[in-house]
Design a protein around this motif. Structure first.
Motif, PDB file in Angstrom:
ATOM      1  N   TYR A  83     -14.375 -17.067  80.485  1.00 57.63           N
ATOM      2  CA  TYR A  83     -15.364 -16.284  81.236  1.00 57.63           C
ATOM      3  C   TYR A  83     -16.729 -16.967  81.195  1.00 57.63           C
ATOM      4  CZ  TYR A  83     -18.703 -12.607  82.301  1.00 57.63           C
ATOM      5  OH  TYR A  83     -19.753 -11.901  82.832  1.00 57.63           O
ATOM      6  N   GLU A 126     -17.000  -8.148  85.248  1.00 54.63           N
ATOM      7  CA  GLU A 126     -17.797  -9.324  84.912  1.00 54.63           C
ATOM      8  C   GLU A 126     -19.266  -8.959  84.739  1.00 54.63           C
ATOM      9  OE1 GLU A 126     -16.889 -11.664  88.334  1.00 54.63           O
ATOM     10  OE2 GLU A 126     -15.359 -12.816  87.273  1.00 54.63           O
ATOM     11  N   SER A 127     -19.757  -8.077  85.578  1.00 46.15           N
ATOM     12  CA  SER A 127     -21.166  -7.678  85.551  1.00 46.15           C
ATOM     13  C   SER A 127     -21.517  -6.885  84.306  1.00 46.15           C
ATOM     14  CB  SER A 127     -21.494  -6.845  86.790  1.00 46.15           C
ATOM     15  OG  SER A 127     -21.221  -7.575  87.955  1.00 46.15           O
ATOM     16  N   ARG A 182     -20.651  -7.477  81.374  1.00 38.76           N
ATOM     17  CA  ARG A 182     -20.824  -8.388  80.242  1.00 38.76           C
ATOM     18  C   ARG A 182     -22.141  -9.157  80.270  1.00 38.76           C
ATOM     19  NH1 ARG A 182     -14.951 -11.334  80.105  1.00 38.76           N
ATOM     20  NH2 ARG A 182     -13.690  -9.457  79.917  1.00 38.76           N
ATOM     21  N   ARG A 203     -16.833 -20.027  83.415  1.00 38.02           N
ATOM     22  CA  ARG A 203     -16.874 -19.671  84.830  1.00 38.02           C
ATOM     23  C   ARG A 203     -18.265 -19.199  85.248  1.00 38.02           C
ATOM     24  NH1 ARG A 203     -16.683 -15.330  87.769  1.00 38.02           N
ATOM     25  NH2 ARG A 203     -15.733 -15.299  89.805  1.00 38.02           N
ATOM     26  N   ILE A 204     -18.857 -18.308  84.453  1.00 33.45           N
ATOM     27  CA  ILE A 204     -20.166 -17.749  84.788  1.00 33.45           C
ATOM     28  C   ILE A 204     -21.249 -18.827  84.778  1.00 33.45           C
ATOM     29  CG2 ILE A 204     -21.972 -16.182  83.924  1.00 33.45           C
ATOM     30  CD1 ILE A 204     -19.715 -14.795  85.466  1.00 33.45           C
ATOM     31  N   GLY A 228     -18.404 -12.724  76.222  1.00 30.61           N
ATOM     32  CA  GLY A 228     -17.062 -12.882  76.762  1.00 30.61           C
ATOM     33  C   GLY A 228     -16.360 -14.065  76.127  1.00 30.61           C
ATOM     34  N   LEU A 280     -20.055 -10.601  92.013  1.00 28.19           N
ATOM     35  CA  LEU A 280     -19.325 -10.475  90.745  1.00 28.19           C
ATOM     36  C   LEU A 280     -18.612  -9.141  90.721  1.00 28.19           C
ATOM     37  CD1 LEU A 280     -22.230 -11.545  88.382  1.00 28.19           C
ATOM     38  CD2 LEU A 280     -20.222 -12.911  88.917  1.00 28.19           C
ATOM     39  N   ASN A 281     -17.391  -9.120  90.182  1.00 27.36           N
ATOM     40  CA  ASN A 281     -16.733  -7.829  90.069  1.00 27.36           C
ATOM     41  C   ASN A 281     -17.420  -7.029  88.964  1.00 27.36           C
ATOM     42  OD1 ASN A 281     -15.428  -8.246  87.517  1.00 27.36           O
ATOM     43  ND2 ASN A 281     -13.799  -9.371  88.560  1.00 27.36           N
TER      44      ASN A 281
END
Length: 75
Positions: free
Chosen positions: A24, A65-66, A68, A27-28, A20, A61-62
């Motif tokens: 991203y 996002e998951s 990735r 954040r992760i 990402g 996680l949405n």
């Protein structure tokens, strides 16, 4: 390797890759998900957020996002 969204409820896995943009990834990793982190899938229902247990906390996680996050299933 599988995507995080491919795991079934109750399966345990370890993160092997995250793709990402910089925002991203920042954040992760700030919520404690990084390469080598062990996870357990708590909830994976289509069209709903993914709920995982990692680093002694539950993380939602949405689905985008998951997708990735690559994981390797642990026996």
């Amino acid at each position: 390797m599988q995507k995080l969204t491919d795991l079934r409820e109750g399966q345990k896995a370890r993160i092997t890759g995250i793709t990402g943009d910089r925002r991203y990834l920042s954040r992760i990793t700030s919520i404690g998900l990084n390469i080598g982190c062990p996870l357990e899938m708590l909830q994976n229902v289509k069209n709903r957020p993914v709920l995982v247990y990692g680093r002694d906390t539950m993380i939602a996680l949405n689905r985008a996002e998951s997708e990735r996050i690559q994981v390797e299933v642990q026996a």
